[in-house]
Design an enzyme around this catalytic site. Structure first.
Site, PDB file in Angstrom:
ATOM      1  CG  ASP A 443      47.625  21.301  25.888  1.00 33.99           C
ATOM      2  OD1 ASP A 443      48.618  20.801  25.377  1.00 33.99           O
ATOM      3  OD2 ASP A 443      46.601  21.797  25.234  1.00 33.99           O
ATOM      4  CG  LEU A 444      48.715  27.392  26.652  1.00 33.16           C
ATOM      5  CD1 LEU A 444      49.339  28.611  25.874  1.00 33.16           C
ATOM      6  CD2 LEU A 444      48.235  27.891  28.224  1.00 33.16           C
ATOM      7  CG  ASP A 486      49.798  24.387  23.244  1.00 30.96           C
ATOM      8  OD1 ASP A 486      50.537  23.262  23.000  1.00 30.96           O
ATOM      9  OD2 ASP A 486      48.533  24.796  23.119  1.00 30.96           O
TER      10      ASP A 486
END
Length: 571
Positions: A443-444, A486
């Site tokens: 996960d960004l 994301d």
């Protein structure tokens, strides 16, 4: 004078040739028609699945917009202090969202106090967002989208029933099919003090979603009870709003299995429908509603006029009929001289037609002959080639639709559906041969700030760049998928020691953190990675993804990025 043996044989051969050719033509016509109908059914079902996925993505986009509005400081300030400046700032934000989303009828901020009074409201009038203020603001606490949303926790969403909007007020959504999506606005203690509500134009949203479908496709939508909501004939929609029931199962009986929960999808060829659509080839499927709502699911369908599907078969039938008539004339003229030799090419043509109809190689045809038999063979070969090309084209289109249904449209990576399929296969292989499967949930960090600062177009370019970096960092047999927003997942199907997993995670983090050049501007983004392994961290694909997700959130809670394992290594 009685005809001689040659005459009788010639007449017999002519009769047999005509009969054989006619049966062959009829069989070829029926086979081509059935093949076209089945191919159309498969194409419609795939298109329906793609459209269902787009509906889910559209709903997710609305919920993301709601989440942004609910977390905006101006929303909390307006509800707690009735700050006029903050209210106007929020109204401007509402207006911008409505300008960017033509399917939004209305956006409102509603307080939990004062009987659910509207604090900020922007309506669409004459296709423009208009802020409503003062005495025109209304009390909405008695509506389910307020009362039931206030029971939810922050970050959860409520979806209303799809119905005709009759709320008092002058705006574009009056007496139009609509639905409401809402989320609570919570204070610092997590107590819901208000809700943000988006009123969505049902017809407009589905028109945008279906814009890429062929023009001759007909769209149908029904609720969980089978009441028709979208139909090519508007008079058959929302019958319950007019004091009557207009059910999808009455118009298309095969859909009753979906309404009653016995099947997830159906494909069929219908006769004349109650809506006057004429015979259709259709595909319907049920789609679950995955947010709190009175609707458990929606029933989505696409139809294509049967006449258009089989139009090409009619052309083939005309060509076959012409060929058969020509053969009959040729048989009458040549049978007396070529009675004995005539049986061999006829049998060859018959065998070729039957082999082609059954999917087997047709074998050699007497195309080199310069008589009616040769003309028939060449015409049959041309017809065979045309049918084969059409079937190949339909198959290629179906394969492309299936690929789109299994891949992320932005990055081209596998989506959640394809990831879960590959993960289940890898786990089955590991169970059988005693191997191990590893999942890295990525996960960004602070990706939302890039969208906020630079815009969603730049955010999309960042996601594409991250996707390519993840692909280049993995082995050939591994899978990298984007499962939403994301969030990415890397699947390592081969057994990977703990130390090597650490190396892989560090390599991925290093690739992600490297500066990304977007039109001369360098952007950086971090990431948090959760790692789980089969069999110690889960026995199913869902469990393995969930444990990796939890490990990722453990990392994200530190605010420092990095990676973490779901459990201690066994090695």
């Amino acid at each position: 004078m009685k005809p001689g043996l040659a005459g009788k044989l010639a007449l017999l051969l002519a009769s047999v040739g005509a009969l054989t050719s006619g049966l062959t033509g009829l069989y070829a016509y029926q086979t081509s028609r059935q093949t076209l109908v089945e191919s159309a059914q498969n194409t419609l079902l795939t298109s329906t699945q793609v459209l269902a996925r787009r509906i889910t993505l559209s709903r997710q986009e609305i919920t993301r917009n709601l989440e942004v509005l609910a977390r905006h400081p101006a929303a909390l300030s307006t509800l707690q202090q009735a700050d006029a400046a903050q209210s106007h700032e929020l109204a401007m934000l509402f207006s911008l969202l409505m300008s960017a989303n033509p399917s939004y009828f209305q956006i409102r901020l509603i307080s939990a106090s004062n009987h659910g009074i509207e604090r900020v409201r922007v309506d669409r009038q004459d296709d423009k967002p208009i802020e409503v203020t003062g005495d025109d603001l209304q009390e909405k606490g008695h509506y389910p989208y307020v009362a039931e949303t206030l029971k939810l926790r922050a970050g959860e969403f409520y979806l209303s029933e799809i119905t005709v909007n009759h709320e008092r007020g002058s705006y574009a959504g009056m007496d139009q099919p609509a639905l409401q999506l809402a989320t609570p606005v919570a204070d610092g203690r997590g107590v819901a003090i208000g809700v943000v509500v988006v009123n969505v134009d049902l017809n407009g949203m589905f028109a945008l979603l279906a814009a890429d479908l062929p023009a001759n496709f007909k769209l149908f939508l029904a609720n969980d009870n089978g009441d028709i909501l979208i139909h090519p004939d508007p008079s058959r929609t929302f019958g319950f709003d007019k004091g009557r029931r207009v059910l999808i199962a009455d118009e298309f009986p095969p859909t009753r299995d979906i309404v009653e929960g016995r099947r997830g999808h159906v494909v069929f060829e219908s006769i004349e429908s109650a809506g006057g659509n004429g015979p259709l080839v259709a595909a319907f499927m049920g789609q679950a509603v995955d947010v709190p709502s009175h609707e458990r699911r929606l029933i989505l369908g696409l139809g294509q006029p049967l006449s258009e599907v089989v139009a090409q078969a009619h052309q083939f039938g005309t060509a076959i009929l012409q060929i058969v008539l020509g053969l009959c004339v040729g048989c009458l003229l040549l049978a007396a001289i070529l009675a004995r030799a005539f049986t061999r090419p006829i049998n060859a043509l018959n065998s070729a037609a039957q082999g082609f109809a059954s999917g087997q190689p047709s074998g050699p045809l007497p195309v080199e002959r310069r008589d009616e038999i040769g003309a028939l063979a060449r015409s049959f070969q041309q017809m065979q080639n045309q049918i084969t090309k059409q079937l190949e084209g339909l198959q290629n289109n179906q394969q492309e639709l299936e690929r789109l249904a299994q891949h992320d449209m932005l990055t081209g990576l596998p989506n959640r559906r394809l990831l879960v399929s590959r993960l289940e296969k890898a786990m089955a292989h590991a169970r059988r041969y005693g191997g191990e499967v590893s999942v890295l949930f990525i996960d960004l960090d602070d990706f939302k700030s890039i969208n906020d600062r630079c815009g969603h177009d730049t955010g999309d370019l960042v996601l594409k760049a991250v996707a390519q970096r993840l692909l280049s960092s993995m082995r050939e047999g591994d899978t990298v998928a984007r499962i939403g927003g994301d969030e990415f997942v890397a699947l390592l199907g081969a057994p990977t020691p703990h130390a090597q997993l650490v190396t892989v995670a560090e390599k991925l983090l290093g690739g992600i953190r490297a500066p990304i050049d977007i039109e001369g501007v360098e952007l950086t983004v971090g990431a948090s990675i959760g790692i789980s392994r089969y069999p110690q961290d889960g026995q199913t694909a869902s469990e393995l993804l969930a444990t990796a997700d939890n490990a990722m959130y453990t990392v994200k809670a530190t605010g420092l990025g990095g990676f973490a394992f779901s459990s201690k290594p066994a090695d």
